[in-house]
Design a protein around this motif. Structure first.
Motif, PDB file in Angstrom:
ATOM      1  N   ALA A   7       0.838  -1.202   0.000  1.00  0.00           N
ATOM      2  CA  ALA A   7       0.000   0.000   0.000  1.00  0.00           C
ATOM      3  C   ALA A   7       0.871   1.249   0.000  1.00  0.00           C
ATOM      4  O   ALA A   7       1.929   1.294   0.630  1.00  0.00           O
ATOM      5  CB  ALA A   7      -0.907   0.002   1.216  1.00  0.00           C
ATOM      6  N   GLN A   8       0.412   2.276  -0.720  1.00  0.00           N
ATOM      7  CA  GLN A   8       1.115   3.548  -0.740  1.00  0.00           C
ATOM      8  C   GLN A   8       0.662   4.384   0.441  1.00  0.00           C
ATOM      9  O   GLN A   8      -0.506   4.379   0.808  1.00  0.00           O
ATOM     10  CB  GLN A   8       0.840   4.294  -2.033  1.00  0.00           C
ATOM     11  N   VAL A   9       1.594   5.136   1.033  1.00  0.00           N
ATOM     12  CA  VAL A   9       1.304   5.972   2.180  1.00  0.00           C
ATOM     13  C   VAL A   9       1.529   7.421   1.760  1.00  0.00           C
ATOM     14  O   VAL A   9       2.561   7.746   1.178  1.00  0.00           O
ATOM     15  CB  VAL A   9       2.225   5.618   3.369  1.00  0.00           C
ATOM     16  N   PHE A  10       0.575   8.306   2.047  1.00  0.00           N
ATOM     17  CA  PHE A  10       0.682   9.706   1.670  1.00  0.00           C
ATOM     18  C   PHE A  10       0.704  10.575   2.917  1.00  0.00           C
ATOM     19  O   PHE A  10       0.028  10.292   3.901  1.00  0.00           O
ATOM     20  CB  PHE A  10      -0.496  10.128   0.779  1.00  0.00           C
ATOM     21  N   PRO A  89       7.497   5.926   0.675  1.00  0.00           N
ATOM     22  CA  PRO A  89       7.521   4.503   0.340  1.00  0.00           C
ATOM     23  C   PRO A  89       7.377   3.648   1.597  1.00  0.00           C
ATOM     24  O   PRO A  89       7.814   4.028   2.677  1.00  0.00           O
ATOM     25  CB  PRO A  89       8.899   4.305  -0.301  1.00  0.00           C
ATOM     26  N   ALA A  90       6.738   2.524   1.425  1.00  0.00           N
ATOM     27  CA  ALA A  90       6.574   1.605   2.547  1.00  0.00           C
ATOM     28  C   ALA A  90       7.945   1.101   2.982  1.00  0.00           C
ATOM     29  O   ALA A  90       8.816   0.856   2.143  1.00  0.00           O
ATOM     30  CB  ALA A  90       5.683   0.445   2.134  1.00  0.00           C
ATOM     31  N   PRO A  91       8.177   0.959   4.282  1.00  0.00           N
ATOM     32  CA  PRO A  91       9.491   0.498   4.731  1.00  0.00           C
ATOM     33  C   PRO A  91       9.765  -0.923   4.245  1.00  0.00           C
ATOM     34  O   PRO A  91       8.884  -1.776   4.261  1.00  0.00           O
ATOM     35  CB  PRO A  91       9.405   0.558   6.254  1.00  0.00           C
ATOM     36  N   SER A  92      10.979  -1.138   3.805  1.00  0.00           N
ATOM     37  CA  SER A  92      11.345  -2.478   3.327  1.00  0.00           C
ATOM     38  C   SER A  92      12.098  -3.209   4.438  1.00  0.00           C
ATOM     39  O   SER A  92      12.900  -2.625   5.154  1.00  0.00           O
ATOM     40  CB  SER A  92      12.211  -2.382   2.080  1.00  0.00           C
ATOM     41  N   ARG A  93      11.830  -4.482   4.558  1.00  0.00           N
ATOM     42  CA  ARG A  93      12.501  -5.288   5.563  1.00  0.00           C
ATOM     43  C   ARG A  93      13.767  -5.864   4.954  1.00  0.00           C
ATOM     44  O   ARG A  93      13.771  -6.301   3.806  1.00  0.00           O
ATOM     45  CB  ARG A  93      11.581  -6.397   6.032  1.00  0.00           C
ATOM     46  N   PRO A  94      14.868  -5.896   5.701  1.00  0.00           N
ATOM     47  CA  PRO A  94      16.108  -6.463   5.157  1.00  0.00           C
ATOM     48  C   PRO A  94      15.961  -7.968   4.944  1.00  0.00           C
ATOM     49  O   PRO A  94      15.251  -8.653   5.673  1.00  0.00           O
ATOM     50  CB  PRO A  94      17.154  -6.157   6.223  1.00  0.00           C
ATOM     51  N   MET A  95      16.633  -8.450   3.923  1.00  0.00           N
ATOM     52  CA  MET A  95      16.569  -9.875   3.613  1.00  0.00           C
ATOM     53  C   MET A  95      17.478 -10.641   4.578  1.00  0.00           C
ATOM     54  O   MET A  95      18.623 -10.264   4.790  1.00  0.00           O
ATOM     55  CB  MET A  95      17.015 -10.102   2.175  1.00  0.00           C
ATOM     56  N   LEU A  96      16.960 -11.692   5.157  1.00  0.00           N
ATOM     57  CA  LEU A  96      17.730 -12.514   6.084  1.00  0.00           C
ATOM     58  C   LEU A  96      18.328 -13.699   5.335  1.00  0.00           C
ATOM     59  O   LEU A  96      17.719 -14.236   4.416  1.00  0.00           O
ATOM     60  CB  LEU A  96      16.835 -13.021   7.212  1.00  0.00           C
TER      61      LEU A  96
END
Length: 129
Positions: A7-10, A89-96
């Protein structure tokens, strides 16, 4: 309730003013500048025989102000660079990394006390010359 990850956040703080407010502000600026123009033309007519230099300045101001007023009124809606971006932008989670089994390591470690395998080139042969 779970959030959608795509989802986009404004931000509302970065929203532009409404079209109605923008038009009202431009109309107000136009009326003010045209009122100044009218006063300067009246001042030029009144001061023409009293103070000619001041009357000429007021007349030039009365001639130039309509052009300046129209340019200012038609400036339109422009983005203000000092405002923050409206899109967050939605926060991205780091890849584990994938989990490894307990006791298993990424690289094999040779055991202590063992030498090269019997078929290796560095292995001693049973024949001595």
């Amino acid at each position: 309730m779970r959030k959608q990850s795509g989802a986009q956040v404004f931000r509302i703080t970065g929203a532009r003013q409404s079209l109605e407010d923008d038009v009202r502000g431009r109309q107000r600026r136009y009326v003010i500048s045209m009122s100044i123009r009218t006063l300067s033309v009246i001042a030029a007519a009144v001061l023409w025989n009293v103070e000619r230099h001041v009357a000429l300045v007021a007349l030039v101001l009365g001639i130039l102000l309509p052009y300046i007023s129209v340019v200012i009124a038609n400036a339109g809606r422009e983005n203000i660079p000092s405002l923050p971006s409206t899109f967050v932008p939605a926060p991205s989670r780091p890849m584990l990394p994938p989990p490894t089994a307990h006791g298993e390591s990424a690289e094999p470690v040779p055991e202590a006390g063992t030498g090269p395998a019997p078929g290796d080139p560095g292995a001693p042969s049973g024949h001595q010359n």
